[in-house]
Design an enzyme around this catalytic site. Structure first.
Site, PDB file in Angstrom:
ATOM      1  N   THR A  31       0.853  -1.186   0.000  1.00 17.33           N
ATOM      2  CA  THR A  31       0.000   0.000   0.000  1.00 17.33           C
ATOM      3  C   THR A  31       0.889   1.237   0.000  1.00 17.33           C
ATOM      4  O   THR A  31       2.098   1.151   0.189  1.00 17.33           O
ATOM      5  CB  THR A  31      -0.913   0.046   1.240  1.00 17.33           C
ATOM      6  OG1 THR A  31      -0.090   0.089   2.411  1.00 17.33           O
ATOM      7  CG2 THR A  31      -1.817  -1.155   1.306  1.00 17.33           C
ATOM      8  N   ALA A  58       3.615  -1.195   4.805  1.00 20.18           N
ATOM      9  CA  ALA A  58       2.983   0.024   5.306  1.00 20.18           C
ATOM     10  C   ALA A  58       4.012   1.146   5.245  1.00 20.18           C
ATOM     11  O   ALA A  58       5.095   1.034   5.819  1.00 20.18           O
ATOM     12  CB  ALA A  58       2.500  -0.184   6.738  1.00 20.18           C
ATOM     13  N   VAL A 117       7.890  -2.317   6.960  1.00 19.14           N
ATOM     14  CA  VAL A 117       7.917  -0.857   6.902  1.00 19.14           C
ATOM     15  C   VAL A 117       8.470  -0.399   5.550  1.00 19.14           C
ATOM     16  O   VAL A 117       9.586  -0.753   5.168  1.00 19.14           O
ATOM     17  CB  VAL A 117       8.753  -0.270   8.052  1.00 19.14           C
ATOM     18  CG1 VAL A 117       8.785   1.259   7.954  1.00 19.14           C
ATOM     19  CG2 VAL A 117       8.200  -0.710   9.397  1.00 19.14           C
ATOM     20  N   LYS A 118       7.673   0.396   4.862  1.00 16.93           N
ATOM     21  CA  LYS A 118       8.027   0.869   3.524  1.00 16.93           C
ATOM     22  C   LYS A 118       8.678   2.242   3.642  1.00 16.93           C
ATOM     23  O   LYS A 118       8.088   3.179   4.194  1.00 16.93           O
ATOM     24  CB  LYS A 118       6.753   0.932   2.674  1.00 16.93           C
ATOM     25  CG  LYS A 118       6.953   0.916   1.182  1.00 16.93           C
ATOM     26  CD  LYS A 118       5.591   0.785   0.506  1.00 16.93           C
ATOM     27  CE  LYS A 118       5.692   0.774  -0.988  1.00 16.93           C
ATOM     28  NZ  LYS A 118       4.362   0.733  -1.625  1.00 16.93           N
ATOM     29  N   VAL A 119       9.900   2.353   3.108  1.00 17.84           N
ATOM     30  CA  VAL A 119      10.716   3.556   3.273  1.00 17.84           C
ATOM     31  C   VAL A 119      11.241   4.001   1.905  1.00 17.84           C
ATOM     32  O   VAL A 119      11.716   3.158   1.131  1.00 17.84           O
ATOM     33  CB  VAL A 119      11.904   3.281   4.222  1.00 17.84           C
ATOM     34  CG1 VAL A 119      12.741   4.540   4.414  1.00 17.84           C
ATOM     35  CG2 VAL A 119      11.418   2.751   5.567  1.00 17.84           C
TER      36      VAL A 119
END
Length: 218
Positions: A27, A60, A86-88
């Site tokens: 997402t 996310a 965790v999307k960075v």
């Protein structure tokens, strides 16, 4: 190759999960906004709901662009559920954040990758996934799938365990091309996944089978 669905739409996630082939979800803020999900609390609750629907990883994305903000958000997101990745973004602060988070055994997905160099830095920092955006490269008259080939070859050359997650997939053929290139994961819209089922000879064969069956029972 693993299949992730790239959406925040719960109905589409459930439909993909019901197919029995879904491995995860990705997402981003744009996808959340598309579903009318606003406010930090609502967004976090939406991630929790997605984790209840699927069995695999759920990416996310952090909103902060500064290092301290990325760390704070990353730790909060990871604490939501064990499936959260965790999307960075692949920025200077993002690479530093990935290094910190990976040192805390928090899995990360480095996003907005458009070059081998970016993918290499993310992998060196300890990213679980790197996400090259192939559709957006195609939009600039650059071969997005070729980047998947190059990153996969580079990671194989050095035994890098970071997974290549092909993103910004626009259509069914992109999925096939990414599979040929050796991508570990493809994150796709639902219609692109369902498109893999389509072939006129299948339709024609089924039509003939049913016609023959009806003759036997008429």
């Amino acid at each position: 190759m693993k299949f992730f669905i790239d959406t925040a739409n719960l109905d589409q996630i459930r439909e993909a999960q019901d197919l029995g082939i879904l491995d995860g979800v990705t997402t981003n803020p744009s996808l959340m906004a598309k579903e009318g999900i606003k406010g930090d609390e609502n967004i976090l609750n939406h991630y929790k709901t997605i984790c209840k629907i699927v069995d695999g990883d759920v990416s996310a994305e952090v909103i902060a662009t500064d290092y301290d903000g990325m760390i704070k958000e990353g730790e909060e997101l990871a604490a939501l559920h064990e499936q959260i990745v965790v999307k960075v973004p692949v920025t200077k602060n993002g690479i530093k954040a990935i290094k910190y988070l990976s040192g805390k055994d928090i899995r990360t997905n480095c996003t907005l990758i458009f070059s081998q160099g970016q993918a290499l830095l993310a992998a060196k920092a300890g990213a679980t996934y790197v996400s090259p955006f192939i559709g957006r490269l195609d939009d600039t008259s650059t071969d997005g799938v070729d980047l998947i080939y190059k990153i996969v070859d580079m990671f194989n050359n050095y035994g890098i365990e970071t997974q290549v997650l092909a993103a910004s997939i626009r259509h069914t053929m992109h999925i096939i091309q990414c599979a040929d290139a050796g991508a570990d994961v493809a994150t796709c819209p639902l219609n692109a996944i369902l498109g893999l089922l389509n072939h006129p000879l299948t339709d024609k064969g089924l039509e003939q089978f049913m016609a023959d069956y009806n003759k036997l029972n008429s």
